[in-house]
Scaffold this active site. Sequence first.
Site, PDB file in Angstrom:
ATOM      1  N   HIS A   1     -30.140 -15.917  22.753  1.00 17.03           N
ATOM      2  CA  HIS A   1     -29.176 -15.824  23.845  1.00 17.03           C
ATOM      3  C   HIS A   1     -28.533 -17.168  24.194  1.00 17.03           C
ATOM      4  CE1 HIS A   1     -30.817 -11.871  24.219  1.00 17.03           C
ATOM      5  NE2 HIS A   1     -30.173 -11.602  25.331  1.00 17.03           N
TER       6      HIS A   1
ATOM      7  N   HIS B   1      -4.156   3.184  -3.366  1.00 19.03           N
ATOM      8  CA  HIS B   1      -4.316   2.637  -2.010  1.00 19.03           C
ATOM      9  C   HIS B   1      -3.561   1.331  -1.812  1.00 19.03           C
ATOM     10  CE1 HIS B   1      -6.218   1.379   1.763  1.00 19.03           C
ATOM     11  NE2 HIS B   1      -6.352   0.198   1.181  1.00 19.03           N
TER      12      HIS B   1
ATOM     13  N   HIS C   1       0.839  -1.199   0.000  1.00 18.06           N
ATOM     14  CA  HIS C   1       0.000   0.000   0.000  1.00 18.06           C
ATOM     15  C   HIS C   1       0.878   1.254   0.000  1.00 18.06           C
ATOM     16  CE1 HIS C   1      -2.364  -3.310   1.627  1.00 18.06           C
ATOM     17  NE2 HIS C   1      -3.467  -2.644   1.318  1.00 18.06           N
TER      18      HIS C   1
ATOM     19  N   GLU D   1     -19.084  -4.714  23.391  1.00 12.26           N
ATOM     20  CA  GLU D   1     -18.284  -5.937  23.477  1.00 12.26           C
ATOM     21  C   GLU D   1     -17.031  -5.880  22.610  1.00 12.26           C
ATOM     22  OE1 GLU D   1     -22.549  -7.158  24.352  1.00 12.26           O
ATOM     23  OE2 GLU D   1     -21.538  -5.953  22.810  1.00 12.26           O
TER      24      GLU D   1
END
Length: 695
Positions: free
Chosen positions: A488, A262, A28, A426
């Site tokens: 869950h 890029h 890159h 999380e």
Amino acid sequence: MTDQLDEQCINTLRFLSVDMVQKANSGHPGLPLGAAPMAYVLWTRYLKHNPRSPHWSDRDRFVLSAGHGSALLYSLLFTTGYELSLDDIKQFRQWGSKAPGHPERGHTPGVEVTTGPLGQGMANAVGMAMAEAQLAARYNVEGHIPVDHRTWAIVSDGDLMEGVAAEAASLAGHLRLSKLTCLYDDNYVTLSAGTDITFSEDRAARFEAYGWHTVKVDDGNDLAAIDAALQAACAETTRPSLILVRTHLGYGSPEQDSFKAHGSPLGAENVRKTKQNLGWPTEPAFFLPKDALAHLRTALDRGATQQEAWSGRMKAYASAFPERARELERRLRSDLPGGWDEDLTSFPADAKGMATRVASGQVMNAIAPCLPALSGGSADLDPSTKTALKGLGDFNPPPSKSEDEQGSDGGGWGFQGRNIHFGVREHAMGAIANGLSAHGGFIPYASTFLIFSDYMRPAIRLAALMHLHVVYVFTHDSIALGEDGPTHQPAEQLASLRAIPNLTVIRPCDANETAVAWRLAVESRARPVALVLTRQDLPTLDRQRYADANGLRKGAYILTDAPDCKPVLILIASGSEVGLILRAAEKLQGEGIAVRCVSMPSWELFDALPHAARDAVLPPSVPARLSVELGIGQGWHRYVGDGGDVLSVEGFGASAPAAVLLENYGFTVDNVCARARALLKRGQEKRADHETHGH
């Protein structure tokens, strides 16, 4: 120093990077060409580091969150004097090179964290800034400052688009981490197009809303403006800083401001044109001006002087506060204090027992006072995961001046608090824990329900890749959590975690196995550990009757055996299902079937045993083996073999009371016995067929 020398140094960084990419025919080049000026100003005027001592504890931490621009980082490391040679960078992206495609912690001297998956590095940087803040709050005293460094990151558009970075930035602003500064390579271009098609929000306003201090630099080549922005960031005492630097991807190349610059080499002709455009010799490749290298290598003397000054401060600190100094030094060496687990007693046998999440919480609170490195929290689930460290305070920002005048004490602990409230974040929690561990001085833990480990899986994978010491406390580990239903109830999560190399997954069967699991997790330095725990109560096994819980360290061990240790059937289980196979074994033994019961809390620990030790637990001479686990069966066949069977959950759960679910999914004594008898019958039929037809 002249402007001409500045320019020469910046172009040295640019074209070492471009030549690396071109020689490898991979990489890159766009970011190094555009971001080299900001990196140069940071590394030569602000970054506190000693290339000869890359692990010096009071160094500033630098994170290239935009890890695809690794060639720029390698150019910085080589030119400032780290143990990375010109030959090393010429081997960019090649087998065995110290300069891999994306930065890798532990592989290249000076690389703090493994980056490339966007957003992770920025969140790691938040964790590092939190680490510095807590250590400084705990150990610094007036006149003695052993902890005083900053955290810097270069971030990209892709980093700021990722949810993990947004989560981490939100928390960093809330915590007022003023020693964190992110330089944003604001080049308006992504991998496939301009940012106008995906990213038109006001980034400065977003970060200001998070509670960040923001500064805009309109020209990424204006060194004075970059310098002023960095000065402003250093002067800011109540907010983290985002410096938005308007750069040009692939600066100076024919592909400037195009996504084509890029992630692909410029090509020989465009490399030549880029060098001509910026006044750089077209030959030879990896041209290294002596004046530029000499100036960049002043980092060696400067860093040595800075470290020597810190060593003097540490010596004075140790003289004035010997116990504090010893504790700090021990933490920074990752050494455990003597007797850290002396207060951890065994749990008495109890038919009712307790949930392993409850046992885990008791263990944590027994060891935490003697283990100051242990710090962490949950994603807004402390009451459920039982991970709060009682009496050790919450990690909060110190009160601002206005709050101080109103009598606020930031919760009483400020940055000294060891309970980190991550909020419902999380993914950031996982990445921040990685930053805490990578910084040094911490055994971080992160907790949520097992089902939500999916939200933080990329961070868990990177912890394993970096060999970081992180403990995951995953509770509510099966369909037995009941009425919350399949959203869950984890089914595939255990298999998914076990698939991650270098991650130790432990699912203890009772309170005593949980205690041993925590001991092992604390002792594990070079790999993260996931503890998988129940919501429901489990019997605490009578260890006078069954084997010692320290057998957990082997990964699998014989809990109870057939007469004369000659089983015809082996029942294997982990976690809550161990009690089930023990009850089933009693019934089968009453029928005259010789049964061995094996607790198998950790595949990874078991697989690490010598072959003979594994065969002693699961002898090849006993093909009738039944594994019982409340998750998908993927992977269990390697342990039960062709002659065995797997009782598992092959699908999602359902909303109902736990007892109803276990009955309907076949996790009952009667069904285990039926499956075991079927196994034995099948084995008998196979032997009879073999005897009838001969070889």
